[in-house]
Design an enzyme around this catalytic site. Structure first.
Site, PDB file in Angstrom:
ATOM      1  N   SER A 138      43.472  48.774  38.262  1.00 37.34           N
ATOM      2  CA  SER A 138      42.077  48.846  37.824  1.00 37.34           C
ATOM      3  C   SER A 138      41.232  47.844  38.587  1.00 37.34           C
ATOM      4  O   SER A 138      41.736  46.820  39.064  1.00 37.34           O
ATOM      5  CB  SER A 138      41.984  48.544  36.323  1.00 37.34           C
ATOM      6  OG  SER A 138      40.647  48.363  35.911  1.00 37.34           O
ATOM      7  N   TYR A 151      44.218  43.687  28.955  1.00 36.38           N
ATOM      8  CA  TYR A 151      44.153  44.804  29.900  1.00 36.38           C
ATOM      9  C   TYR A 151      44.073  44.289  31.341  1.00 36.38           C
ATOM     10  O   TYR A 151      44.822  44.741  32.216  1.00 36.38           O
ATOM     11  CB  TYR A 151      42.944  45.682  29.580  1.00 36.38           C
ATOM     12  CG  TYR A 151      42.827  46.908  30.450  1.00 36.38           C
ATOM     13  CD1 TYR A 151      43.609  48.035  30.214  1.00 36.38           C
ATOM     14  CD2 TYR A 151      41.933  46.944  31.525  1.00 36.38           C
ATOM     15  CE1 TYR A 151      43.505  49.162  31.006  1.00 36.38           C
ATOM     16  CE2 TYR A 151      41.819  48.061  32.328  1.00 36.38           C
ATOM     17  CZ  TYR A 151      42.608  49.166  32.067  1.00 36.38           C
ATOM     18  OH  TYR A 151      42.503  50.292  32.874  1.00 36.38           O
TER      19      TYR A 151
END
Length: 266
Positions: A138, A151
């Site tokens: 990401s 995350y």
């Protein structure tokens, strides 16, 4: 010659579904995983009809060892040429007030599951001298914001892990790559509480389609890149932000989050 097989986790929708369709177009048989039975079965049948390839669907919860084992057992019965670790989810919460069990599940899906799946396929790939592992990381690796600590940490692990694997596998014929997409039109952001009306380009905030992410990833793979950051705008923004002194960066990201995603205590 029998078609080669690609395994894509989290292939129900979004980037995972786009990878599945692309590899079907290229003639690969597929093993796809997901949790939403009706949706992934419908997607699998559509691919079978359109591309005349085999598609095995595995319903699996990758935060549980039983689910991971279901996938690894299937992969060990065949030669997997391509593995795409796409399954994952986020949690929009300050860590100190978060549900720890949810954060543990997030870490298992984004860290432990890819580790186990990769460990299951690498020996065969190395023995054959060919194979590809694509890990979906990401942009949050480079753009850390509030309410995203676990995350970002998990995706940072996945990126660094991929680079380490690249070094381990040099000379074997096996390729690995981490893809670090920015804002992409998937249901990920809706699940995180962002309504579709807000998923639009605004200034330096640019969105991509899952198909664009996949096409960029495969082009970069053929160029031999280990890290892929899809989108010129995302590359530029991450570069600029990471040239900032860290103290200034933290202040900038905090203020950006406050302005765009609500108050700190929300």
């Amino acid at each position: 010659m029998e078609n080669k097989t690609a395994c894509i986790t989290g292939a129900t929708s979004g980037i995972g579904a786009a990878f599945a369709e692309k590899f079907a177009q290229l003639g690969y048989n597929l093993v796809v995983t997901g949790r939403r039975k009706e949706k992934i079965e419908a997607e699998a049948e559509r691919i079978r009809q359109n591309y005349r390839v085999s598609v095995e669907v595995i319903l699996a919860e990758l935060s549980e060892e039983e689910g991971i084992k279901r996938v690894t057992d299937s992969m060990k019965r065949r030669e997997i040429e391509i593995l795409v670790n796409n399954a994952g989810f986020g949690a929009n919460s300050l860590y100190q007030v978060s549900d720890l069990s949810v954060m543990e599940q997030l870490a298992k899906v984004n860290v432990l599951a890819p580790m186990e799946l990769i460990h299951a396929v690498l020996p065969g790939m190395v023995e054959r001298g060919s194979g590809t592992v694509i890990n979906i990381s990401s942009e949050s690796v480079y753009m850390i914001v509030p309410k995203n600590a676990v995350y970002s940490g998990a995706k940072s692990f996945l990126k660094s892990f991929t680079e380490g694997l690249h070094l381990d596998l040099m000379g074997t014929g096996v390729r690995v790559m981490a893809v670090c997409p920015g804002l992409t039109h998937t249901d990920f952001h809706e699940k995180m509480g962002m309504v579709k009306a807000r998923q639009i380009d605004r200034g330096q905030i640019k969105w991509m389609s899952p198909g664009e992410v996949v096409e960029t990833a495969l082009r970069d793979l053929e160029k031999g890149k280990v890290i892929c950051i899809p989108g010129t705008h995302t590359k530029l923004l991450t570069h600029i932000l990471n040239q900032m002194p860290r103290k200034s960066y933290y202040k900038c990201m905090y203020q950006f989050s406050q302005k765009n995603f609500g108050k700190k205590e929300d």
